[in-house]
Motif scaffolding. Structure first.
Motif, mmCIF file in Angstrom:
data_model
loop_
_atom_site.group_PDB
_atom_site.id
_atom_site.type_symbol
_atom_site.label_atom_id
_atom_site.label_comp_id
_atom_site.label_asym_id
_atom_site.label_seq_id
_atom_site.Cartn_x
_atom_site.Cartn_y
_atom_site.Cartn_z
ATOM 1 N N UNK A 1 -7.547 0.128 -3.957
ATOM 2 C CA UNK A 1 -7.056 -0.689 -4.995
ATOM 3 C C UNK A 1 -6.912 -2.027 -4.181
ATOM 4 N N UNK A 2 -6.194 -2.175 -3.291
ATOM 5 C CA UNK A 2 -6.048 -3.193 -2.288
ATOM 6 C C UNK A 2 -7.333 -3.656 -1.746
ATOM 7 N N UNK B 1 -4.084 -4.906 5.864
ATOM 8 C CA UNK B 1 -2.996 -4.287 6.511
ATOM 9 C C UNK B 1 -1.980 -3.647 5.411
ATOM 10 N N UNK B 2 -2.282 -3.383 4.305
ATOM 11 C CA UNK B 2 -1.479 -2.963 3.429
ATOM 12 C C UNK B 2 -0.464 -3.754 2.606
ATOM 13 N N UNK B 3 -0.448 -5.055 2.789
ATOM 14 C CA UNK B 3 0.204 -6.060 2.239
ATOM 15 C C UNK B 3 -0.638 -7.148 1.686
ATOM 16 N N UNK B 4 -0.463 -7.610 0.383
ATOM 17 C CA UNK B 4 -1.250 -8.546 -0.402
ATOM 18 C C UNK B 4 0.003 -9.083 -1.136
ATOM 19 N N UNK B 5 -0.182 -10.614 -1.010
ATOM 20 C CA UNK B 5 0.650 -11.483 -1.799
ATOM 21 C C UNK B 5 0.051 -12.357 -2.746
ATOM 22 N N UNK C 1 -10.325 -3.415 -3.474
ATOM 23 C CA UNK C 1 -11.134 -4.203 -4.319
ATOM 24 C C UNK C 1 -10.416 -5.717 -4.699
ATOM 25 N N UNK C 2 -8.981 -5.438 -4.707
ATOM 26 C CA UNK C 2 -8.362 -6.865 -4.888
ATOM 27 C C UNK C 2 -8.853 -8.098 -3.957
ATOM 28 N N UNK C 3 -9.123 -7.500 -2.589
ATOM 29 C CA UNK C 3 -9.160 -8.332 -1.653
ATOM 30 C C UNK C 3 -10.391 -8.444 -1.361
ATOM 31 N N UNK C 4 -11.512 -7.970 -1.890
ATOM 32 C CA UNK C 4 -12.962 -8.168 -1.534
ATOM 33 C C UNK C 4 -13.168 -7.295 -0.116
ATOM 34 N N UNK D 1 0.806 -1.147 0.075
ATOM 35 C CA UNK D 1 0.125 0.293 -0.079
ATOM 36 C C UNK D 1 0.997 1.263 0.018
ATOM 37 N N UNK D 2 0.439 2.400 -0.783
ATOM 38 C CA UNK D 2 1.089 3.475 -0.613
ATOM 39 C C UNK D 2 0.918 4.226 0.524
ATOM 40 N N UNK D 3 2.245 4.801 0.838
ATOM 41 C CA UNK D 3 2.349 5.547 2.251
ATOM 42 C C UNK D 3 2.257 4.732 3.464
ATOM 43 N N UNK D 4 2.448 3.423 3.374
ATOM 44 C CA UNK D 4 2.104 2.356 4.357
ATOM 45 C C UNK D 4 3.133 2.686 5.679
ATOM 46 N N UNK D 5 2.945 2.443 6.750
ATOM 47 C CA UNK D 5 3.666 2.215 7.910
ATOM 48 C C UNK D 5 4.711 1.491 7.904
ATOM 49 N N UNK D 6 5.857 1.772 7.817
ATOM 50 C CA UNK D 6 6.883 0.884 7.568
ATOM 51 C C UNK D 6 7.310 0.144 8.898
#
Length: 316
Positions: free
Chosen positions: A128-129, A139-143, A131-134, A97-102
């Motif tokens: 967008x994430x 939490x900002x990460x999708x594999x 939408x992809x994950x329904x 995710x853009x601007x995610x807490x690193x």
């Protein structure tokens, strides 16, 4: 009298002088409401109900088709993504995710993806994430996990014979937990088996969960998918393999079965229901695992491991 004529068809004006304006109070009502939303976005519309059903279905883990590729799978969340990368689950793309807490988990996941190589890193906005994950909590990460390449049941026998070995195969009947499938794959690899066969329908597939439980052995142990498990077992019988089914009321004990030392298919049913009727009738022999401790049953992974150990002992 003027103005009071009762003659028919006489036009009488109803105008009462100049109209008083609304002072802008009705301006909002006169403004346009924009374009009409598509049917899929209108609540109550049939297309909206279909779209909602598809979104719910997308949250479920997809299952690949026999003998080829199925749908890709999404692993979502910081811990699940990290664990999948750590455990060697095959992946094609890591979406961040853009601007995610690193935080530490994000840094570790990015480092693992970079070290493994071949995994594309894509930055995407949160909508967008979503939408992809329904709408799952990603939490900002999708594999993205690629579809599993299933073998054909005949391929397992061919590979064993090409190596000059008697085929040792495990078939699962009604096992729906991917973790049990992963455990069986791991046991097959540990005891020198040649693969696992699962039915196409109502059975666990090689999801990310199965990959993780296999502890990396799924990369070298093929899993085949059969349209009809009974027919696949009959084909194995014609090829000279003995079909051995595990059942609590089996007529022999595992330790007394010499057939495990030759070409064999070990059929394991679900923990609760056991073997289905047709599969049980197809087996050449049904065996039981003695359990002096009094347990009623073992899960598929443990049961397969016990019988595979006995088969490996006889083959030595």
């Amino acid at each position: 009298m003027a103005g009071n004529s009762q003659r028919n068809n006489r036009s009488v004006s109803k105008k009462k002088g100049p109209q008083i304006g609304s002072g802008g109070k009705r301006r909002r009502g006169l403004e346009g409401k924009g374009p009409t939303p598509p049917a899929s976005a209108r609540k109550g519309h049939i297309k909206n109900r279909i779209a909602n059903a598809k979104a719910k279905q997308a949250q479920r883990r997809p299952v690949a088709r026999r003998g080829g590729k199925g749908s890709s799978e999404m692993v979502v969340g910081r811990n699940p993504v990290f664990e999948a990368l750590r455990d060697g689950v095959p992946a094609t793309t890591l979406y961040v995710q853009q601007f995610i807490d690193n935080d530490e988990r994000v840094r570790e996941a990015l480092q693992l993806a970079a070290e493994r190589g071949g995994i594309h890193l894509m930055e995407a906005p949160r909508p967008e994430l979503d939408r992809m994950t329904g709408g799952l909590n990603h939490q900002g990460l999708v594999l993205q996990v690629p579809p599993y390449e299933y073998a054909h049941p005949d391929d397992l026998v061919t590979a064993a014979l090409d190596d000059g070995e008697d085929p040792l195969i495990v078939a699962l009947d009604g096992v729906t937990d991917p973790r049990n499938l992963g455990a069986v794959v791991r046991s097959v690899a540990a005891f020198g088996g040649h693969g696992v066969v699962v039915p196409e329908r109502r059975a666990a597939g090689m999801t990310a969960g199965a990959w993780k439980t296999s502890a990396g052995t799924a990369a070298r142990t093929p899993v085949a998918r059969a349209t009809n498990l009974t027919r696949a077992l009959e084909a194995y019988q014609k090829a000279g393999l003995t079909v051995v089914g595990l059942a609590a009321d089996g007529e022999a004990e595992v330790g007394d079965l010499a057939a495990l030392g030759g070409p064999v298919v070990i059929v394991v049913g679900s923990e609760g229901r056991g073997l289905s009727r047709l599969v049980g009738e197809t087996c050449d022999i049904r065996v039981r695992i003695p359990m002096p401790g009094g347990a009623e049953s073992l899960n598929a992974g443990v049961a397969a491991g016990v019988v595979l150990y006995e088969a490996a002992r006889l083959r030595r």
